[in-house]
Write an enzyme that holds these catalytic residues in place. Structure first.
Site, PDB file in Angstrom:
ATOM      1  N   LYS A 194      -1.536  -9.227  -8.998  1.00 26.70           N
ATOM      2  CA  LYS A 194      -2.811  -9.775  -9.759  1.00 26.70           C
ATOM      3  C   LYS A 194      -3.795  -8.686  -9.754  1.00 26.70           C
ATOM      4  O   LYS A 194      -4.598  -8.455 -10.768  1.00 26.70           O
ATOM      5  CB  LYS A 194      -3.378 -10.978  -9.097  1.00 26.70           C
ATOM      6  CG  LYS A 194      -4.813 -11.337  -9.438  1.00 26.70           C
ATOM      7  CD  LYS A 194      -5.314 -12.792  -8.484  1.00 26.70           C
ATOM      8  CE  LYS A 194      -5.742 -12.156  -7.113  1.00 26.70           C
ATOM      9  NZ  LYS A 194      -7.062 -11.386  -7.157  1.00 26.70           N
ATOM     10  N   LYS A 210     -15.390  -3.279  -6.636  1.00 31.14           N
ATOM     11  CA  LYS A 210     -14.430  -3.899  -6.174  1.00 31.14           C
ATOM     12  C   LYS A 210     -12.999  -3.566  -6.669  1.00 31.14           C
ATOM     13  O   LYS A 210     -12.310  -3.297  -5.938  1.00 31.14           O
ATOM     14  CB  LYS A 210     -14.662  -5.204  -6.048  1.00 31.14           C
ATOM     15  CG  LYS A 210     -13.357  -6.086  -5.416  1.00 31.14           C
ATOM     16  CD  LYS A 210     -13.489  -5.928  -3.801  1.00 31.14           C
ATOM     17  CE  LYS A 210     -12.105  -6.198  -3.123  1.00 31.14           C
ATOM     18  NZ  LYS A 210     -11.912  -7.794  -3.253  1.00 31.14           N
ATOM     19  N   THR A 268     -12.174 -11.184  -6.817  1.00 32.78           N
ATOM     20  CA  THR A 268     -12.101 -10.115  -7.569  1.00 32.78           C
ATOM     21  C   THR A 268     -11.718 -10.491  -8.947  1.00 32.78           C
ATOM     22  O   THR A 268     -10.714 -11.115  -9.341  1.00 32.78           O
ATOM     23  CB  THR A 268     -10.646  -9.390  -7.000  1.00 32.78           C
ATOM     24  OG1 THR A 268     -10.914  -9.005  -5.621  1.00 32.78           O
ATOM     25  CG2 THR A 268     -10.256  -7.995  -7.742  1.00 32.78           C
TER      26      THR A 268
END
Lengths: 301, 301
Positions: A243, A175, A99
C-alpha cells in the site's frame, strides 16, 4: 481545574490502541471505535470507553485521531454513513494519522472546513511499542491556532513533533518520503540477508557486523531479528508496504517522476503478497528469495 | 624492548594514508608505496618512509596492508613485476583490504602460502576520517596464529575488529553484504531526496525529520548533507559503487541468485557515471533525477 479533555481514537490496531493508552495515561477521557469487537475489549481493559460508531463518538469528544489505513477509510469514517462529521461540534479537531496522498488530505481538510471542523495532517512514525509508550514521532502540518489547541493531546502520544507548515498535505508528503525509505530499506535488508545466507554467512554474525558498519539502517536493525528468529508474526505486514510504496509510486507517476528503487521494492513486496505472505510481518519479503535455507522458529527453540 | 615493528601500506589514497598515519602514531616504522608522487609526499609529511616499488618494500617490513581498489590490483602488487612477493620474507604477513570477490581472495592466499607468506583477509569500513583516527571497522578472517601476530598493527588502525573465521574469503564475503546495503542505501537516499524536492519539501527539513524516523540509514545521515550543500567533492566516488555493486552483482549472478535492489542501484550509479559524474562524490547519484532544482553550493554561500 478545567473540565477533563475528551479525546477519541478511531482505528484500534496496534498503533491506535497504543495512542489511546497514551491518551488515557495523559488524563484524557478517551473513547475508541473499531469494527473489530476484540479491539474494543482491549480498549476497555486499558480504561477507555468503546463506542459503536464514529457518529456516536462525534458529540462526545473535542479531538479525534483517525488511525486507519488510508485516505479512503478516513473519508468514510468522517463523511460516510454514521460518520463523525455528522455529530462533531464546530471547532472540534480531527487529526488524520493515516499515510495518505497529500492531495487527498487537502481535499478532506477543505470539506471539513466547510462544516466548521478543524483538521490537522499528522502522520505518525515509530511502531507499536513507541505508540504504547507515548513516544511516537509526529509529522505535523496545519494551522498554528489549531495545533496549539491540540498540543496537550499531541504531547500525550509523542516524543518528537515536527512542525512542517500551516497547510494540510505537508505532513503527509514528508511521511511519504519516510515510507519510501522505510520500504526500500526493508527490501534491501531482506536482499542482503538472503545474499549473505546464500553465500554461507551466519545470519547472526551478519547482523552483528552490519549494525556496527556503514551498511546499517533503522529498518535493518529493527526487522532482521525477525528473519534470524524465523518469526513472521506481523508487527507491520507486507501488505502495508504494498500500500505505502504503491502510494509513493502513484504520486510520483502522476508527475511522471521516476522512482527506480521504489518501483523495485514495490515489486518485491507485491511478489511476497502474491506468494501468500501479505499478512505476515514485512520482514517476510525475504521469502521471495528462492534456494536458501532461512532460519526457522523450530531451529531457534 | 623488542625491535620496533615494521609495517607497510601499499595504496596511499584517503583510506591508506589514514591507516599509515595510525600505524606511525602506534609506534610502527611505516613504509608506504603509491604510484602517485603527491601521495608519497603526504606520507613523508606524516613521518612515514616512501618507497619506489612494492619489491623495494618487501624486505623491510613484517606486515603489509594492501589498500588498493580491487583483487586485480592486489594480485599485481603481490605477484606482478617488482611485486611484494619477490622480496617478502617467509612468515611475513600480507593484509588484503580491498573489496574483492571471496574466490579471488582465496586463490591469492593459496598462491602466497606456497611461498611461505601468510595472508589475512581484512576488508575495512569506516571512511577516511575514521581511518586517520585509527578507528576503522575490520571484517577479518584468517588463521588465528597469523591474526595474533598481526594484532598490534590491527589495533593501531581499528576501533572494532570482527573475527569472521579461519579461512580467507569470509571477511570479503561479509564486506560484500555491507557494500550491497551501503550502495542501495545511497541510491535510496538520493531517490528520497529527489522525490521530496520534486514534491516541494525543504531538503534540510527532510533531513531533520528522516534522521529521527524509521526511514533513517547510516548512509542517509552521512551522504544527504552533501546533497543539501550541493557539494560533490569526492569523499568516496560514484565509480566506487559502480565497482562494488558490480562485484556483488557478479558474485550472485555466478550462483544465478537474483538481487533486484542491487541491480537497480547499480543501474543508477552506472547512469550517473555515464552522465559524467563517475569521479564525483557518490551522493552525486542524485543527479540522475531530471526536472528538479537541487541545492547548489552557490546558494549556500
Amino acid at each position: 481545574m478545567a473540565d477533563r479533555l475528551r479525546a477519541g481514537v478511531i482505528g484500534l490496531g496496534s498503533m491506535g490502541l497504543g495512542m489511546a493508552t497514551s491518551l488515557i495515561r495523559g488524563g484524557f477521557d478517551t473513547l475508541g471505535c473499531d469494527i473489530n469487537a476484540e479491539a474494543l475489549e482491549r480498549l476497555a481493559a486499558k480504561g477507555g470507553q468503546p463506542v459503536a460508531s464514529p457518529a456516536e463518538m462525534g458529540g462526545r469528544v473535542d479531538i479525534v485521531f483517525l488511525v486507519v489505513v488510508n485516505a479512503a477509510q478516513m473519508r468514510d469514517v468522517l463523511l460516510g454513513a454514521n460518520g463523525l462529521a455528522s455529530t462533531l461540534s464546530t471547532g472540534s479537531i480531527v487529526v488524520g494519522c493515516a499515510t495518505a496522498a497529500p492531495d487527498d488530505v487537502i481535499a478532506l481538510a477543505a470539506e471539513l472546513a466547510e462544516k466548521g471542523i478543524d483538521y490537522l495532517d499528522i502522520p505518525i512514525s515509530g511502531g507499536s511499542v513507541k505508540s504504547a509508550a507515548g513516544e511516537l514521532t509526529l509529522m505535523a502540518s496545519g494551522p498554528s491556532e489549531v495545533f496549539e489547541r491540540a498540543q496537550p493531546a499531541l504531547d500525550a502520544i509523542a516524543a518528537t513533533i515536527f512542525r512542517l507548515g500551516e497547510a494540510p498535505g505537508q505532513g503527509s508528503q514528508v511521511k511519504l518520503v519516510n515510507q519510501l525509505l522505510a520500504g526500500v530499506h526493508i527490501a534491501a535488508a531482506a536482499e542482503a540477508m538472503a545474499y549473505g545466507i546464500k553465500s554461507g554467512c551466519d545470519p547472526q554474525t551478519l547482523y552483528d557486523v552490519i549494525t556496527k558498519s556503514a551498511g546499517n539502517s533503522w529498518m535493518f536493525e529493527n526487522r532482521v531479528p525477525h528473519i534470524i528468529d524465523g518469526d513472521y508474526t506481523p508487527r507491520s505486514a507486507v501488505d502495508i508496504f504494498v500500500k505505502d510504496l504503491g502510494l509513493v509510486h502513484d504520486t510520483a507517476r502522476a508527475e511522471r517522476f521516476p522512482l527506480p528503487m521504489t518501483a523495485q521494492a514495490l515489486t518485491m513486496f507485491s511478489q511476497a503478497s502474491s506468494m501468500g505472505h501479505g499478512r505476515e510481518d514485512d520482514a517476510g519479503v525475504v521469502r521471495i528469495f528462492p534456494g536458501i535455507d532461512l532460519p526457522t522458529q523450530a531451529a531457534n527453540d
